[in-house]
Design an enzyme around this catalytic site. Sequence first.
Site, mmCIF file in Angstrom:
data_model
loop_
_atom_site.group_PDB
_atom_site.id
_atom_site.type_symbol
_atom_site.label_atom_id
_atom_site.label_comp_id
_atom_site.label_asym_id
_atom_site.label_seq_id
_atom_site.Cartn_x
_atom_site.Cartn_y
_atom_site.Cartn_z
ATOM 1 N N TYR A 25 28.135 26.197 73.525
ATOM 2 C CA TYR A 25 29.098 27.306 73.382
ATOM 3 C C TYR A 25 29.927 27.427 74.664
ATOM 4 O O TYR A 25 31.159 27.453 74.627
ATOM 5 C CB TYR A 25 28.345 28.604 73.099
ATOM 6 C CG TYR A 25 29.215 29.846 72.980
ATOM 7 C CD1 TYR A 25 29.898 30.125 71.795
ATOM 8 C CD2 TYR A 25 29.342 30.743 74.037
ATOM 9 C CE1 TYR A 25 30.684 31.259 71.682
ATOM 10 C CE2 TYR A 25 30.121 31.884 73.928
ATOM 11 C CZ TYR A 25 30.798 32.140 72.747
ATOM 12 O OH TYR A 25 31.579 33.269 72.634
ATOM 13 N N LYS A 30 33.957 26.719 75.199
ATOM 14 C CA LYS A 30 34.854 27.777 75.684
ATOM 15 C C LYS A 30 35.561 27.343 76.971
ATOM 16 O O LYS A 30 36.686 27.769 77.242
ATOM 17 C CB LYS A 30 34.068 29.068 75.892
ATOM 18 C CG LYS A 30 33.517 29.676 74.589
ATOM 19 C CD LYS A 30 34.634 30.089 73.666
ATOM 20 C CE LYS A 30 34.150 30.860 72.449
ATOM 21 N NZ LYS A 30 35.242 31.297 71.578
HETATM 22 N N1 NAP Z 1 31.433 39.473 70.875
HETATM 23 C C1 NAP Z 1 31.340 38.982 72.099
HETATM 24 O O1 NAP Z 1 30.537 39.466 72.922
HETATM 25 C C2 NAP Z 1 32.224 37.837 72.536
HETATM 26 C C3 NAP Z 1 32.222 37.495 73.896
HETATM 27 C C4 NAP Z 1 33.022 36.448 74.333
HETATM 28 C C5 NAP Z 1 33.825 35.769 73.433
HETATM 29 N N2 NAP Z 1 33.815 36.109 72.114
HETATM 30 C C6 NAP Z 1 34.661 35.335 71.208
HETATM 31 O O2 NAP Z 1 35.485 36.213 70.468
HETATM 32 C C7 NAP Z 1 35.815 35.599 69.218
HETATM 33 C C8 NAP Z 1 35.544 36.583 68.096
HETATM 34 O O3 NAP Z 1 34.144 36.830 68.082
HETATM 35 P P1 NAP Z 1 33.505 38.188 67.533
HETATM 36 O O4 NAP Z 1 32.645 38.712 68.588
HETATM 37 O O5 NAP Z 1 34.573 39.022 66.940
HETATM 38 O O6 NAP Z 1 32.538 37.572 66.430
HETATM 39 P P2 NAP Z 1 32.300 37.914 64.887
HETATM 40 O O7 NAP Z 1 32.361 39.371 64.654
HETATM 41 O O8 NAP Z 1 31.076 37.156 64.516
HETATM 42 O O9 NAP Z 1 33.574 37.245 64.201
HETATM 43 C C9 NAP Z 1 33.745 35.858 64.201
HETATM 44 C C10 NAP Z 1 34.915 35.534 63.293
HETATM 45 O O10 NAP Z 1 35.111 34.108 63.298
HETATM 46 C C11 NAP Z 1 35.126 33.650 61.933
HETATM 47 N N3 NAP Z 1 34.534 32.326 61.881
HETATM 48 C C12 NAP Z 1 33.346 31.935 62.401
HETATM 49 N N4 NAP Z 1 33.127 30.648 62.085
HETATM 50 C C13 NAP Z 1 34.192 30.228 61.343
HETATM 51 C C14 NAP Z 1 34.544 29.008 60.709
HETATM 52 N N5 NAP Z 1 33.739 27.939 60.753
HETATM 53 N N6 NAP Z 1 35.727 28.937 60.046
HETATM 54 C C15 NAP Z 1 36.538 30.016 59.972
HETATM 55 N N7 NAP Z 1 36.269 31.195 60.549
HETATM 56 C C16 NAP Z 1 35.093 31.303 61.219
HETATM 57 C C17 NAP Z 1 34.297 34.685 61.168
HETATM 58 O O11 NAP Z 1 34.728 34.766 59.825
HETATM 59 P P3 NAP Z 1 33.942 34.224 58.535
HETATM 60 O O12 NAP Z 1 32.481 34.424 58.788
HETATM 61 O O13 NAP Z 1 34.507 35.051 57.415
HETATM 62 O O14 NAP Z 1 34.354 32.800 58.454
HETATM 63 C C18 NAP Z 1 34.678 35.971 61.881
HETATM 64 O O15 NAP Z 1 35.881 36.488 61.343
HETATM 65 C C19 NAP Z 1 34.987 34.311 69.137
HETATM 66 O O16 NAP Z 1 35.771 33.208 69.497
HETATM 67 C C20 NAP Z 1 33.900 34.545 70.167
HETATM 68 O O17 NAP Z 1 33.372 33.340 70.681
HETATM 69 C C21 NAP Z 1 33.030 37.136 71.647
#
Ligand code: NAP
Length: 273
Positions: free
Chosen positions: A162, A166
């Site tokens: 991961y 990133k």
């Molecule tokens: N939350 C944190 O603490 C955090 C920290 C640092 C970075 N981020 C980054 O922020 C971004 C959003 O994350 P989040 O926290 O909002 O997570 P989340 O609530 O789990 O949402 C992830 C989104 O990505 C989509 N997704 C995942 N795998 C996919 C695939 N194979 N094809 C198409 N869509 C896919 C999911 O939609 P479906 O399941 O409907 O496909 C969902 O809409 C990510 O890139 C994550 O790495 C998050």
Amino acid sequence: MPTSVHHIDPPQFGPWALVTGASSGIGREFARQLAADGLNLVLAARRRPVLDDLGRDLAARHGIEYRCVPVDLATPGFLPAVAEATDDLDIGLVVSNAGDMVLGEFLAGSHDALLDEMRVNAQAHLSLTHHFGRRLVHRGRGGILLVSSMAGLQPVPYVANYAASKAYVLALGAAVHQELAAKGVHLTVLAPGATDTPMLTRFGADQTPMRRMTMSPQACAADGLAALAANRPVRISGRTNRTAIAVLPRATRTRVFGAMNRSMAAGATTQRA
Ligand SMILES: NC(=O)c1ccc[n+]([C@@H]2O[C@H](COP(=O)([O-])OP(=O)(O)OC[C@H]3O[C@@H](n4cnc5c(N)ncnc54)[C@H](OP(=O)(O)O)[C@@H]3O)[C@@H](O)[C@H]2O)c1
């Protein structure tokens, strides 16, 4: 906490924006804030019914148009489907946000799961930036917002792949930012820290000391959109996170974040394998 931004200028970044990962968390919030600013939306993720509900709701609230594109971004050949679904739209903004995380020892994860993680977290950003970057440069304005992570700023054990995926997005985006700046197109890489979304709760992080450092998805998305409007190359979300990165040496962060992930992996109720 800000729940909406008004930095996104429809003449510059509209009339249509593509948001990947719009069905949940930070992506859903990007969609909400862009709709509030009057942009029409292409909503992409795997779960079509969730996208349909969101699109209907945002259209009713803000009078925008929307289109849903169900797509698995971990599929190597996903791009033609997204290109075909958007060819007739004047896309001015791409928010490449979708991502997934495999938590645990590197050798414990299945090879297929790790490849999927790399494709959605790295290759999807590459393909979307290449395809839509050309379209945006052709029209001479617009923007691309790539969502990376603070995990990409140093190696992190127990989410090794991961963090590496990133880091790729940070390096790619910061370099392409310079190439596009001269062509009227903004590109910003957003590096969120812990944010209160289903991704975090899936791994039980809300039960660890990490919860004290957690931002809201509203504030995280607002930070990213403001940074894009200002055309910053890279933006770490939140002042606390920026301070932590500035004061903690890289090796210390690797040790501290690794230890947190190790204990999270030990207690995780959900772990992809
Ligand atoms: N939350 C944190 O603490 C955090 C920290 C640092 C970075 N981020 C980054 O922020 C971004 C959003 O994350 P989040 O926290 O909002 O997570 P989340 O609530 O789990 O949402 C992830 C989104 O990505 C989509 N997704 C995942 N795998 C996919 C695939 N194979 N094809 C198409 N869509 C896919 C999911 O939609 P479906 O399941 O409907 O496909 C969902 O809409 C990510 O890139 C994550 O790495 C998050």
